[in-house]
Enzyme design. Structure first.
Site, short mmCIF file in Angstrom:
data_model
loop_
_atom_site.label_atom_id
_atom_site.label_comp_id
_atom_site.label_asym_id
_atom_site.label_seq_id
_atom_site.Cartn_x
_atom_site.Cartn_y
_atom_site.Cartn_z
N HIS A 1 0.84 -1.20 0.00
CA HIS A 1 0.00 0.00 0.00
C HIS A 1 0.88 1.26 0.00
O HIS A 1 0.70 2.16 -0.82
CB HIS A 1 -0.91 -0.03 1.23
CG HIS A 1 -1.74 1.20 1.44
ND1 HIS A 1 -3.10 1.20 1.31
CD2 HIS A 1 -1.40 2.47 1.78
CE1 HIS A 1 -3.57 2.41 1.55
NE2 HIS A 1 -2.55 3.21 1.85
N GLU A 2 1.85 1.30 0.91
CA GLU A 2 2.73 2.47 1.00
C GLU A 2 3.64 2.60 -0.21
O GLU A 2 3.94 3.71 -0.67
CB GLU A 2 3.57 2.43 2.29
CG GLU A 2 2.75 2.51 3.57
CD GLU A 2 1.82 3.71 3.63
OE1 GLU A 2 2.17 4.79 3.11
OE2 GLU A 2 0.71 3.56 4.19
N HIS B 1 1.81 4.29 -3.01
CA HIS B 1 1.88 5.75 -2.85
C HIS B 1 3.25 6.27 -3.30
O HIS B 1 3.34 7.23 -4.06
CB HIS B 1 1.77 6.14 -1.36
CG HIS B 1 0.40 6.07 -0.78
ND1 HIS B 1 -0.68 6.68 -1.35
CD2 HIS B 1 -0.05 5.48 0.35
CE1 HIS B 1 -1.76 6.45 -0.59
NE2 HIS B 1 -1.40 5.72 0.44
ZN LIG Z 1 -2.39 5.19 2.19
#
Ligand SMILES: [Zn+2]
Length: 371
Positions: free
Chosen positions: A62-63, A66
């Site tokens: 998830h990170e 980003h």
């Molecule tokens: Zn996030």
């Protein structure tokens, strides 16, 4: 929550991965939440560890989503830290355009949705094969969907709040106002969570436990804090734009010898001039820096027996700023290293000192003047 209490565990795509000590609470909670009566002790722990590792990989993914989308859009990412509520990607600067922020913010939840979908599909195949594995995969599918949903809440600084801000920013063109609105929504969501958590803790609606209530209130408290802190940071960022070390430093740091006592220093040098800092030097050149907070760290009865060189910060340990370094990065560096002052160096010589309190005073004065 200080992100300094984390340790490095490696690099992915050139981005430093860090683990905050609160992440271990998640490991315990994950293991405890996998309660199945017919599992043996060892199976229980093995499944707990594997599930935690897969959860860990899900949050990192998830990170990373980003970070990689951010990097592709001109927002460099320094590190990713995993902590009790998930992960944070530390940006070295904010997005310059709403579209960059939109893409970067949306990438994380989209990635979690995709991973959740993948686990869901896998769970369809594993159901008949092995009960522990199927349980674990289903749980991971659920957690990834939950991660996407939670992060899409439109309160800043959650991903959804960033998406919301980027849309406001695009339509209004006003970055500060958009941030203010998204932050207020973020704080509102935080308060709702706290109130909801308290209600759950005491009334147990839908059979929810007091622990779920406490947890929800805790997340709410964290969200409210994070929203306020992010907003303050945005204000600082705005106020310190274009301000350099040269404008906020104290340039009067007299040179003192390294072998005089604190008592003498205070009586003869600090009092008369009201100095904040001293450069400690002898024949061989600069040896260190001494500030009022260093002096305060020694109890007064020891001033007579303590020499300047015993409590100064030696040159090798000094974090220095450059004359044209921007004040915001100095403030951030102070926060990261937990220091209150940074000497300013030009052409190899210390020419001044930036003091944390002065920087904050500078910000307050500016905000009072409305500039
Ligand atoms: Zn996030």
């Amino acid at each position: 929550m200080k992100m300094g209490n984390a340790f490095n565990i490696g690099k992915v795509f050139g981005i430093q991965l860090r683990l905050h000590y609160t992440w271990f609470i998640i490991f315990i909670l994950v293991t405890l939440s996998l309660v199945f009566p017919n599992w043996s002790q060892w199976l229980y722990w093995v499944m707990g560890i594997i599930t935690s590792l897969l959860l860990f990989a899900s949050v990192v993914a998830h990170e990373l989503a980003h970070s990689l989308v951010g990097r592709a859009n001109g927002i460099p990412i320094k590190s990713i830290t995993l902590f009790i509520f998930g992960g944070v990607a530390q940006m070295t600067k904010e997005a310059a355009h709403p579209s960059a922020e939109f893409k970067m913010a949306a990438a994380g939840p989209l990635c979690s949705l995709a991973i959740g979908g993948l686990f869901y599909v896998i769970s369809r195949f594993t159901t008949g094969l092995s009960e522990p594995v199927a349980t674990m995969i289903q749980w991971l599918a659920f957690v990834n969907f939950a991660l996407a949903a939670f992060n899409l809440i439109p309160g800043f600084p959650l991903d959804g709040g960033r998406v919301f801000r980027s849309i406001l920013w695009r339509t209004s063109g006003n970055y500060m106002r958009s941030t203010r609105i998204a932050t207020q929504v973020g704080r509102g969501v935080g308060y709702l969570f706290i109130v909801g958590g308290i209600i759950i803790a005491f009334l147990h609606p839908f059979g929810l436990s007091w622990f779920s209530g406490l947890w929800l209130a805790f997340i709410g408290w964290f969200l409210e804090n994070a929203a306020s802190a992010s907003y303050r940071q945005t204000q600082w960022r705005e106020a310190l734009q274009g301000v350099t070390a040269a404008q906020v430093m104290t340039s009067e740091c007299p040179v003192v010898p390294s072998d005089i006592t604190i008592n003498r220093l205070v009586q003869e040098r600090a009092f008369p001039g009201g100095r904040l800092c001293f450069m400690v030097a002898d024949e061989s050149g600069l040896r260190g820096l001494l500030t009022l907070s260093d002096i305060k760290s020694v109890s007064q009865q020891n001033w007579e027996v303590t020499q300047v060189k015993d409590i100064m910060t030696p040159v090798a340990k000094l974090k220095v700023a450059h004359l044209d370094q921007d004040a915001l990065s100095i403030l951030e560096q102070m926060g990261e290293s937990d220091i209150n002052q940074m000497p300013v160096v030009s052409e190899g010589r210390v020419i001044g000192l930036v003091v944390h309190d002065n920087l904050i005073r500078f910000l307050r004065t500016r905000s009072r003047l409305g500039i």
